[in-house]
Write an enzyme that holds these catalytic residues in place. Sequence first.
Site, short mmCIF file in Angstrom:
data_model
loop_
_atom_site.label_atom_id
_atom_site.label_comp_id
_atom_site.label_asym_id
_atom_site.label_seq_id
_atom_site.Cartn_x
_atom_site.Cartn_y
_atom_site.Cartn_z
N GLY A 15 0.84 -1.19 0.00
CA GLY A 15 0.00 0.00 0.00
C GLY A 15 0.88 1.24 0.00
O GLY A 15 2.09 1.18 -0.27
N ALA A 47 -9.37 3.23 -0.62
CA ALA A 47 -9.65 4.53 0.03
C ALA A 47 -10.32 5.44 -0.99
O ALA A 47 -9.77 5.73 -2.04
CB ALA A 47 -8.35 5.14 0.53
N GLY A 50 -10.37 10.62 -0.01
CA GLY A 50 -9.29 11.50 -0.37
C GLY A 50 -8.11 11.50 0.57
O GLY A 50 -7.98 10.62 1.42
N GLU A 118 -14.63 16.82 4.82
CA GLU A 118 -15.19 15.62 5.45
C GLU A 118 -15.38 15.90 6.93
O GLU A 118 -15.03 16.99 7.42
CB GLU A 118 -14.27 14.40 5.22
CG GLU A 118 -14.31 13.92 3.77
CD GLU A 118 -13.46 12.70 3.49
OE1 GLU A 118 -12.98 12.07 4.45
OE2 GLU A 118 -13.26 12.39 2.31
N ASP A 213 -1.78 -8.98 9.76
CA ASP A 213 -0.57 -9.83 9.77
C ASP A 213 0.65 -9.13 10.37
O ASP A 213 1.43 -9.75 11.10
CB ASP A 213 -0.20 -10.27 8.34
CG ASP A 213 -1.36 -10.94 7.64
OD1 ASP A 213 -2.26 -11.46 8.33
OD2 ASP A 213 -1.39 -10.93 6.40
N HIS A 234 -16.60 2.86 10.34
CA HIS A 234 -17.11 3.87 9.42
C HIS A 234 -18.62 3.86 9.52
O HIS A 234 -19.24 2.81 9.45
CB HIS A 234 -16.65 3.57 7.99
CG HIS A 234 -16.74 4.76 7.08
ND1 HIS A 234 -17.94 5.29 6.68
CD2 HIS A 234 -15.78 5.53 6.52
CE1 HIS A 234 -17.70 6.34 5.90
NE2 HIS A 234 -16.40 6.51 5.80
N ARG A 280 -16.04 10.91 13.43
CA ARG A 280 -16.54 9.63 12.93
C ARG A 280 -17.08 8.71 14.03
O ARG A 280 -18.06 8.00 13.84
CB ARG A 280 -15.40 8.94 12.17
CG ARG A 280 -15.85 7.84 11.30
CD ARG A 280 -14.74 7.38 10.40
NE ARG A 280 -14.62 8.19 9.21
CZ ARG A 280 -13.70 7.99 8.26
NH1 ARG A 280 -12.85 7.00 8.40
NH2 ARG A 280 -13.64 8.75 7.20
N HIS A 339 -13.42 -0.29 9.93
CA HIS A 339 -12.81 0.46 8.84
C HIS A 339 -11.31 0.70 9.03
O HIS A 339 -10.54 0.55 8.09
CB HIS A 339 -13.54 1.79 8.72
CG HIS A 339 -13.10 2.66 7.59
ND1 HIS A 339 -13.23 2.27 6.27
CD2 HIS A 339 -12.54 3.90 7.56
CE1 HIS A 339 -12.77 3.24 5.49
NE2 HIS A 339 -12.33 4.23 6.25
N ARG A 374 -9.40 8.50 14.41
CA ARG A 374 -8.67 9.14 13.30
C ARG A 374 -9.53 10.18 12.59
O ARG A 374 -10.70 9.93 12.28
CB ARG A 374 -8.25 8.07 12.29
CG ARG A 374 -7.52 8.60 11.09
CD ARG A 374 -7.10 7.46 10.18
NE ARG A 374 -8.23 6.71 9.71
CZ ARG A 374 -8.89 6.94 8.59
NH1 ARG A 374 -8.50 7.92 7.78
NH2 ARG A 374 -9.91 6.21 8.24
#
Length: 545
Positions: A15, A47, A50, A118, A213, A234, A280, A339, A374
């Site tokens: 990633g 994702a 943004g 957001e 992992d 989420h 959130r 999430h 977050r």
Amino acid sequence: MNSETKIDYLVIGAGVAGLRAALELAGQGQVLVATKESVRESNTHYAQGGIAVAMEGDADVALHLEDTIAAGDGLVNRAAAATLVSEGPVLVRELIERGAKFDRKGGGEAGELIRTREAAHSLPRILHANGDATGAEIGRALAVLARSEERIHFAEWTTVTELVLADGRVAGADLVDREGRRQRVSVRAVLLASGGAGQVYPETTNPAVATGDGVALAARAGAELADMEFYQFHPTALALPGVPAFLLSEALRGEGAWLVNARGERFMERYSPMLELAPRDVVARAVAREGMDGGQVYLDMRHVKSIDLSRRFPGISAFLAEHGLALATDLIPIRPAAHYMMGGVRTDLDGRTNLPGLYAAGEAACTGLHGANRLASNSLLEGLVFGARAGRAMLADGLPSTDVNLSAGNPKFAPVPKVEAAGGESNDAGTESEKVASLLGELRAMMALRAGILRDEAGLREGIAMQQRCETGIEALARGAAPNRQLAEAQSLCLVAGAILRSALAREESRGAHFRVDFPRRDDADFQQHSVYDWAGKTVRFQAE
Ligand code: SIN
């Protein structure tokens, strides 16, 4: 694969954090990026909304810092957050110069970057790409750069089953590919950039590869985990029977979406003055409460006439259309889904864990940056900033290459061509696989019930008892079987579940994503500290930064 290889740096995960680190490391060594599926398949790729970044100077950066700290509910490591917001703009500009294409006014490559808002952001600062495919674009751009580096090699469809310790440090790793072929690599250093563990819950926005992992490999090798009780749900995943919990980006609410309950009431005013753009954790709990007793909750954009929703959100619109729904005309049924893992392998700001030779970055790591919750769209930026920092630290620390040529004398590492060859009869392998799947099904159901959005002591204790039974069952199946991806993931998920449950039990307060029904208030006197989980001793302690 050869049974044994010497390389300089092993990066686990492809990633944003892993690829960005690999680009640093390639300057001075041979890098192997191991990933369980194709390079594309990571949390980064999915994702949508943004990447949050303050590109307008010092005041903008300071505001991003304050928003990050406020969302984190009293637990954000200020130094980590300051690093993120101040180093982020440089790295985003560099990424744009090196090929990433974000959406711009006028649609071309010269117009002003479009910024959206957001939840819990005090102004629009989120860049996006192809409407709602931001992670995919960042991943694409980084993968193109990484593939053009001669010194970066990819091992796709490869699972790392164990870290190898020698001379008191991490000096290698055992890998298995999808054919069951095994390989040991000796390295100067390992970076865990393997993302989160959404698969520990039955409903998740994460892909199948997100099984924790990195956290499990680190813990088994002796590294500390931090803040594992904070798992972000989420609030708006699609809720249709038999359909995966597809992410409905927070950017939808940034563009004006409302949340309504089964009675058609816009209910967020009862939970926060920030309404649908509250942090959130607040919105996820509100959606969960409104949905109790089977009441369906919906996302409603039917009143939003100022933008063309199918152009602004092409990926989401296409997915909804497959299920006969449209943002512009329909109420969209939603539910919260696991999430993002705020906790992870405990690191300093350069990715160093407490084990020499072992580094972590991105969602697998915990710098304390996110605190208890977050801030939306901070995670892609986290991968860029802390991936680059970890790569630079691995070079700067200058660990020597250690020969972990243990294959001859190590009974755990006898090269075998196929899983079946070492795992017994193929019929048994089928049965074993079903048993693993069944144990995991029970584990996930338990996690939703006991360690989901609402928790209490009795439930967490029952959860721990069940997790132990599951772990015993998985370990029994693993004994005597050749290492393989399914078993490795099951072991990871059991370990992660145990860490979440025990950390959640120890934190006797409610903060951010962790809500204890039996301790519903935030307790700064006793718990404004990070939890640190020691897997070997199954203990949790609390400490400041
Ligand atoms: C979203 O698009 O809502 C996800 C963004 C994030 O998790 O930061």
